[in-house]
Enzyme design. Sequence first.
Site, PDB file in Angstrom:
ATOM      1  N   ARG A 108      -5.054  -0.335   1.132  1.00 18.70           N
ATOM      2  CA  ARG A 108      -3.984  -1.302   0.887  1.00 18.70           C
ATOM      3  C   ARG A 108      -3.991  -1.795  -0.556  1.00 18.70           C
ATOM      4  O   ARG A 108      -5.142  -2.370  -1.052  1.00 18.70           O
ATOM      5  CB  ARG A 108      -3.993  -2.873   1.656  1.00 18.70           C
ATOM      6  CG  ARG A 108      -3.189  -3.761   1.170  1.00 18.70           C
ATOM      7  CD  ARG A 108      -3.030  -4.789   2.329  1.00 18.70           C
ATOM      8  NE  ARG A 108      -1.962  -4.487   3.361  1.00 18.70           N
ATOM      9  CZ  ARG A 108      -1.400  -5.426   4.112  1.00 18.70           C
ATOM     10  NH1 ARG A 108      -1.758  -6.700   3.960  1.00 18.70           N
ATOM     11  NH2 ARG A 108      -0.789  -4.937   5.232  1.00 18.70           N
ATOM     12  N   HIS A 135       5.319   0.790   3.426  1.00 17.98           N
ATOM     13  CA  HIS A 135       4.609   0.199   4.364  1.00 17.98           C
ATOM     14  C   HIS A 135       4.694   1.078   5.527  1.00 17.98           C
ATOM     15  O   HIS A 135       5.352   0.469   6.572  1.00 17.98           O
ATOM     16  CB  HIS A 135       4.881  -1.128   4.672  1.00 17.98           C
ATOM     17  CG  HIS A 135       3.637  -2.045   5.374  1.00 17.98           C
ATOM     18  ND1 HIS A 135       2.379  -1.459   5.833  1.00 17.98           N
ATOM     19  CD2 HIS A 135       3.615  -3.294   5.881  1.00 17.98           C
ATOM     20  CE1 HIS A 135       1.776  -2.199   6.369  1.00 17.98           C
ATOM     21  NE2 HIS A 135       2.472  -3.282   6.505  1.00 17.98           N
ATOM     22  N   GLN A 138       3.775   0.280   9.241  1.00 16.72           N
ATOM     23  CA  GLN A 138       4.426  -0.963   9.926  1.00 16.72           C
ATOM     24  C   GLN A 138       5.617  -0.478  10.575  1.00 16.72           C
ATOM     25  O   GLN A 138       6.006  -0.762  11.584  1.00 16.72           O
ATOM     26  CB  GLN A 138       4.903  -2.078   8.887  1.00 16.72           C
ATOM     27  CG  GLN A 138       5.817  -3.026   9.398  1.00 16.72           C
ATOM     28  CD  GLN A 138       5.092  -4.127  10.101  1.00 16.72           C
ATOM     29  OE1 GLN A 138       3.863  -4.515   9.758  1.00 16.72           O
ATOM     30  NE2 GLN A 138       5.556  -4.291  11.324  1.00 16.72           N
ATOM     31  N   ASP A 230      11.770  -9.625   5.911  1.00 14.15           N
ATOM     32  CA  ASP A 230      10.642  -9.716   5.710  1.00 14.15           C
ATOM     33  C   ASP A 230      10.564 -11.146   4.647  1.00 14.15           C
ATOM     34  O   ASP A 230      11.732 -11.647   4.226  1.00 14.15           O
ATOM     35  CB  ASP A 230      10.203  -8.544   4.970  1.00 14.15           C
ATOM     36  CG  ASP A 230       8.778  -8.592   4.428  1.00 14.15           C
ATOM     37  OD1 ASP A 230       8.082  -9.258   4.863  1.00 14.15           O
ATOM     38  OD2 ASP A 230       8.311  -7.504   3.652  1.00 14.15           O
ATOM     39  N   CYS A 270       7.985  -8.011  10.149  1.00 18.10           N
ATOM     40  CA  CYS A 270       6.483  -7.613  10.010  1.00 18.10           C
ATOM     41  C   CYS A 270       5.504  -8.636   9.909  1.00 18.10           C
ATOM     42  O   CYS A 270       4.584  -8.242  10.392  1.00 18.10           O
ATOM     43  CB  CYS A 270       6.421  -6.520   8.783  1.00 18.10           C
ATOM     44  SG  CYS A 270       6.650  -7.336   7.142  1.00 18.10           S
ATOM     45  N   ARG A 297       1.109  -2.792  16.236  1.00 16.39           N
ATOM     46  CA  ARG A 297       0.534  -2.158  14.973  1.00 16.39           C
ATOM     47  C   ARG A 297      -0.840  -1.615  15.668  1.00 16.39           C
ATOM     48  O   ARG A 297      -1.129  -0.504  14.957  1.00 16.39           O
ATOM     49  CB  ARG A 297       0.228  -3.319  14.215  1.00 16.39           C
ATOM     50  CG  ARG A 297       1.332  -3.946  13.437  1.00 16.39           C
ATOM     51  CD  ARG A 297       2.177  -3.044  12.354  1.00 16.39           C
ATOM     52  NE  ARG A 297       1.075  -2.479  11.671  1.00 16.39           N
ATOM     53  CZ  ARG A 297       0.559  -3.074  10.368  1.00 16.39           C
ATOM     54  NH1 ARG A 297       1.229  -4.236   9.998  1.00 16.39           N
ATOM     55  NH2 ARG A 297      -0.186  -2.709   9.764  1.00 16.39           N
TER      56      ARG A 297
HETATM   57  N1   CP Z   1       2.652  -6.832   8.764  1.00 20.69           N
HETATM   58  C1   CP Z   1       1.599  -6.841   8.006  1.00 20.69           C
HETATM   59  O1   CP Z   1       1.135  -5.636   7.441  1.00 20.69           O
HETATM   60  O2   CP Z   1       0.615  -7.632   8.112  1.00 20.69           O
HETATM   61  P1   CP Z   1      -0.570  -8.007   7.299  1.00 20.69           P
HETATM   62  O3   CP Z   1      -0.336  -8.305   5.741  1.00 20.69           O
HETATM   63  O4   CP Z   1      -1.322  -9.383   7.900  1.00 20.69           O
HETATM   64  O5   CP Z   1      -1.582  -6.624   7.407  1.00 20.69           O
HETATM   65  N1  NVA Z   2       6.425  -7.057   1.565  1.00 24.36           N
HETATM   66  C1  NVA Z   2       5.089  -7.974   2.125  1.00 24.36           C
HETATM   67  C2  NVA Z   2       4.817  -7.276   3.433  1.00 24.36           C
HETATM   68  C3  NVA Z   2       3.453  -7.915   3.892  1.00 24.36           C
HETATM   69  C4  NVA Z   2       3.248  -7.026   5.177  1.00 24.36           C
HETATM   70  C5  NVA Z   2       4.278  -7.683   0.892  1.00 24.36           C
HETATM   71  O1  NVA Z   2       4.133  -6.458   0.326  1.00 24.36           O
HETATM   72  O2  NVA Z   2       3.472  -8.846   0.709  1.00 24.36           O
END
Ligand code: CP
Ligand code: NVA
Length: 315
Positions: A108, A135, A138, A230, A270, A297
């Site tokens: 990440r 993502h 997701q 989101d 998400c 997930r």
């Molecule tokens: N939806 C999602 O990726 O959640 P987290 O940021 O908790 O991993």
């Molecule tokens: N759009 C959000 C998604 C988190 C799972 C971010 O990038 O923080």
Amino acid sequence: PVNLKGRSFLTLKDFSSDEIKHLLWVSGDLKHRIKHEKQYLPLLQGKSIAMIFEKRSTRTRISTETGFSLLGGHPFFLTSQDIHLGVNESSTDTARVLSGLSDIVLARVYSHTTLEELVKDASIPIINGLSDLYHPIQILADFLTLQEHYGSLSGLTVSWIGDGNNVLHSFMMTAAKLGVHLRVATPKGYDPDSSIIQEAQRLSKQHGTQFLLTSDPVEAARGSNVLVTDTWVSMGQEEEKKQRIKDFLGYQITMQTGSVAKPDWTFLHCLPRKQEEVDDQVFYSPRSLVFPEAENRKWTIMVIIMVELLTEGPH
Ligand code: CP
Ligand code: NVA
């Protein structure tokens, strides 16, 4: 037959319609076998996954850790505070070392190019656990959830009402390939990436689906099966919060938004969620699929990792 062994998973843009359908089918099958039939499938025995996180996570971390262990493998979680990456050791060296010490990496990151560099330098598959651009893991969970709820995906209409962000980009790279129409409303100045728009337009033409872009949330919701949003403030954008909340006025999803959708409309998010983008009445209603979505997930990441690691998959 679909064979994804050794491939990296940075964006669903790189995966065909058949490959995505295959991943969803295997996810549903694995869920059934483990959750309902209580089968023990140690498919990842002796394997390990390096999980690198530059940002916080609840779902991505927990679904990967529990899913990988459930299949008999060993996950290890590394934040930028724990490892030398980027501070004391080059990304190239870290990637080469991880290639010798583990079997796959989930990362990440802030910048998508960090993932592309890892792919270049590593000899093991790299999975995108969220970047500024996409993502993908997701979106597989989202489509599995819709497939379970509606029975099939082809012909459904999904409406995105909110920020033109990473999660939306992954919807745009996937919907048409599954025969799903996409209606997107973003406020002016918060549109999706222009090259991703072009690709989504090309895909919708190729697959005969509709793809609408507007700045009117009601127009996006009209006739839709699924309303999705989101957070308006993604990780790393915290300083823009005040301005964003102003600019997103009128974008909150409420029962009123749903009144123009199809009678069977459902809601996805998400997570993590804030009240500004969807009110409690929708979020905690029976239309909201957000908690099954979060659970999925796990079933989808297990398959992504497994299918990529093992030649024959879970047969
Ligand atoms: N939806 C999602 O990726 O959640 P987290 O940021 O908790 O991993
Ligand atoms: N759009 C959000 C998604 C988190 C799972 C971010 O990038 O923080």
